[in-house]
Design a protein around this motif. Structure first.
Motif, short mmCIF file in Angstrom:
data_model
loop_
_atom_site.label_atom_id
_atom_site.label_comp_id
_atom_site.label_asym_id
_atom_site.label_seq_id
_atom_site.Cartn_x
_atom_site.Cartn_y
_atom_site.Cartn_z
N ASP A 357 -7.82 -3.21 2.30
CA ASP A 357 -7.39 -2.03 1.55
C ASP A 357 -7.30 -2.36 0.06
OD1 ASP A 357 -6.19 0.75 1.44
OD2 ASP A 357 -4.51 -0.40 0.63
N ALA A 360 -11.00 -2.67 -1.15
CA ALA A 360 -11.78 -1.43 -1.10
C ALA A 360 -11.21 -0.34 -1.98
CB ALA A 360 -11.88 -0.93 0.34
N ASN A 361 -9.88 -0.27 -2.07
CA ASN A 361 -9.23 0.85 -2.77
C ASN A 361 -8.50 0.44 -4.04
OD1 ASN A 361 -9.99 2.74 -0.69
ND2 ASN A 361 -8.41 1.78 0.58
N GLY A 362 -8.49 -0.85 -4.31
CA GLY A 362 -7.80 -1.32 -5.50
C GLY A 362 -6.31 -1.43 -5.28
N ASP A 364 -2.35 -1.42 -6.98
CA ASP A 364 -1.58 -0.97 -8.13
C ASP A 364 -1.29 -2.18 -9.01
OD1 ASP A 364 -1.51 1.66 -7.25
OD2 ASP A 364 0.28 1.32 -6.04
N GLN A 435 -13.86 -3.65 -4.88
CA GLN A 435 -14.68 -2.45 -5.02
C GLN A 435 -14.13 -1.53 -6.11
OE1 GLN A 435 -17.25 -2.34 -2.43
NE2 GLN A 435 -16.38 -4.41 -2.18
N VAL A 436 -12.81 -1.57 -6.28
CA VAL A 436 -12.11 -0.70 -7.25
C VAL A 436 -11.13 -1.55 -8.04
CG1 VAL A 436 -10.55 1.25 -7.56
CG2 VAL A 436 -12.31 1.32 -5.77
N LYS A 438 -8.19 -0.89 -10.49
CA LYS A 438 -7.38 0.19 -11.08
C LYS A 438 -6.95 -0.13 -12.50
CE LYS A 438 -5.55 2.13 -6.79
NZ LYS A 438 -4.33 2.50 -6.04
#
Length: 441
Positions: A357, A360-362, A364, A435-436, A438
């Motif tokens: 996670d 894939a989603n970066g 915080d 992938q990301v 932030k």
């Protein structure tokens, strides 16, 4: 041949206390090349449930504790009845009709008189006519075994030489008033007829063992080698019984504990041998020695299972975790790279999804106030993807030249900005999986 058994009641799921007994008996048989019997103590038909029978087998199979044969005590009631008839013929079995309240009053009276609260055998001398009258008034009675009031001695596999005065013990009830055969008789009959040679169980069974030795001898059986392990406590020495609901094997499994982590701990806990992570059950059996276990209460802390679980996972090849990695959402073409990056940074398999996670989603970003300008400047220097194993070194070198920062002051703020964490895998391996990012946005 060495024959051992584990005899759980299917009235609940196995917990760590049960496991200790099961594992010791299993390892003794395994080491000797003997037979291990799973014996389901389901004589209490009201409380026994099929879901627990299934659960016991599932939990043992998950751990790799396999049995050579399975027996159900509910299918052997005729054998227990036959043994009861033999004891009656010998004059070693007698029917009693006292109510629980009456027995409690007798015990209190004896204690007040400074005597041990032992059953007074009031019913043993009753005539057949007197018993018929009591039966007509109160229904069927319960049946007690008449102990020889002499010392019962045996050499325990853990506790050493033991001696119990049978005169200090009440004649045990073997059949309840409702006709239910109790474990004390059923176990003796089974151990004798199944050729059980070694019995390991908790130290709370010592008195039961003394009475069972007399029953075995009365029925002409061979007394097994008994051993009584210490009882488990919580990490502070508190009674573990209050916490067993959270220490069932299925709960530990759900929490991510690995089988060999649990077995490696339980095979050594309470012994003079250090806990060592083993890779398989054969290794556990080879190093198992019942004589190395002590008599003091043994502290169990579930938290000790997680470092061991992490070590189990760190050594696993990709194919052993491939299904878990796929379930976490990792694309097949990235699974090998992903596993190499995170394998030494997970405690349980559940952590795989957390790491993916993040990739894939970066994450915080965590940026301290004093690092805000530095991180912003560094992110402006981050090359466009895709990233490879050289990107981190190239980027941090450029950031160092632009800002003058170096060492921890350079690397730590960037790690926290990219992953939200102050520790983790080598960032040169992490960056190609991100992938990301932030912090860049």
């Amino acid at each position: 041949m060495t024959t051992t058994r584990f005899a759980p009641s299917p009235t609940g799921y196995i917990h760590v206390g049960n496991l200790r007994t099961a594992l010791m008996n299993f390892l003794i048989a395994k080491k000797a090349g003997g037979t291990f019997i799973l014996r389901i103590d389901d004589t209490d038909q009201e409380r026994s449930k099929q879901e627990y029978v299934d659960g016991i087998q599932e939990d043992l199979e998950w751990l790799g504790i396999t049995w050579d044969k399975i027996e159900f005590q509910s299918k052997r009631l005729d054998r227990y009845e036959a043994a009861a008839d033999r004891l009656r013929e010998m004059g070693r079995f007698y029917e009693c009709f006292e109510t629980p309240t009456e027995l409690d009053l007798k015990r209190k009276k004896q204690l007040n008189m400074g005597k041990p609260p032992v059953y007074d055998r009031a019913m043993f001398s009753k005539t057949a006519e007197e018993k018929d009258a009591l039966r007509a008034e109160r229904g069927q009675g319960h049946w007690r075994f008449l102990l020889d009031q002499q010392r019962i001695e045996w050499t325990d596999g853990i506790l050493g030489d033991l001696s119990i005065d049978a005169a200090s013990v009440s004649d045990p009830v073997l059949i309840r008033g409702d006709g239910q055969m109790l474990y004390t008789l059923a176990s003796v009959v089974d151990d004798t007829e199944m050729g059980v040679t070694h019995v390991v169980r908790g130290s709370d069974h010592v008195t039961n063992t003394a009475t069972q030795i007399q029953i075995i001898e009365a029925l002409g059986g061979t007394v097994p080698t008994f051993a009584h392990h210490s009882l488990l406590t919580g990490p502070q020495g508190e009674a573990l019984s209050k916490r067993l609901g959270t220490l069932s094997l299925r709960d530990l499994r759900e929490a991510g504990v690995e089988p060999m982590a649990l077995l490696s701990l339980m095979a050594r806990l309470g012994s003079s041998d250090p806990v060592e992570l083993r890779s398989n059950i054969d290794e556990l059996a080879d190093g198992f020695d019942l004589g190395h276990f002590g008599t003091a209460p043994t502290k169990f802390d579930a938290d000790d299972l997680y470092p061991l679980t992490g070590r189990v996972l760190h050594d696993l090849p990709l194919d052993a975790v491939a299904e878990d990695i796929a379930a976490a959402g990792v694309p097949a073409d990235q699974s090998a790279q992903f596993w190499e990056v995170v394998r030494e940074n997970i405690t349980t398999r559940k952590d795989l999804a957390t790491w993916w996670d993040l990739f894939a989603n970066g994450a915080d970003p965590v940026i301290d106030d004093e690092d805000k300008e530095f991180v912003a400047e560094a992110m402006a220097l981050l090359p466009e993807g895709p990233f490879d194993g050289e990107t981190w070194g190239v980027w941090t070198k450029a950031v160092k030249e632009a800002t003058g920062r170096k060492g921890r002051g350079l690397f730590m703020p960037l790690r926290k900005a990219l992953t939200g964490q102050s520790h983790g895998p080598d960032m040169s391996a992490v960056l190609p999986l991100l992938q990301v990012i932030k912090a860049k946005g």
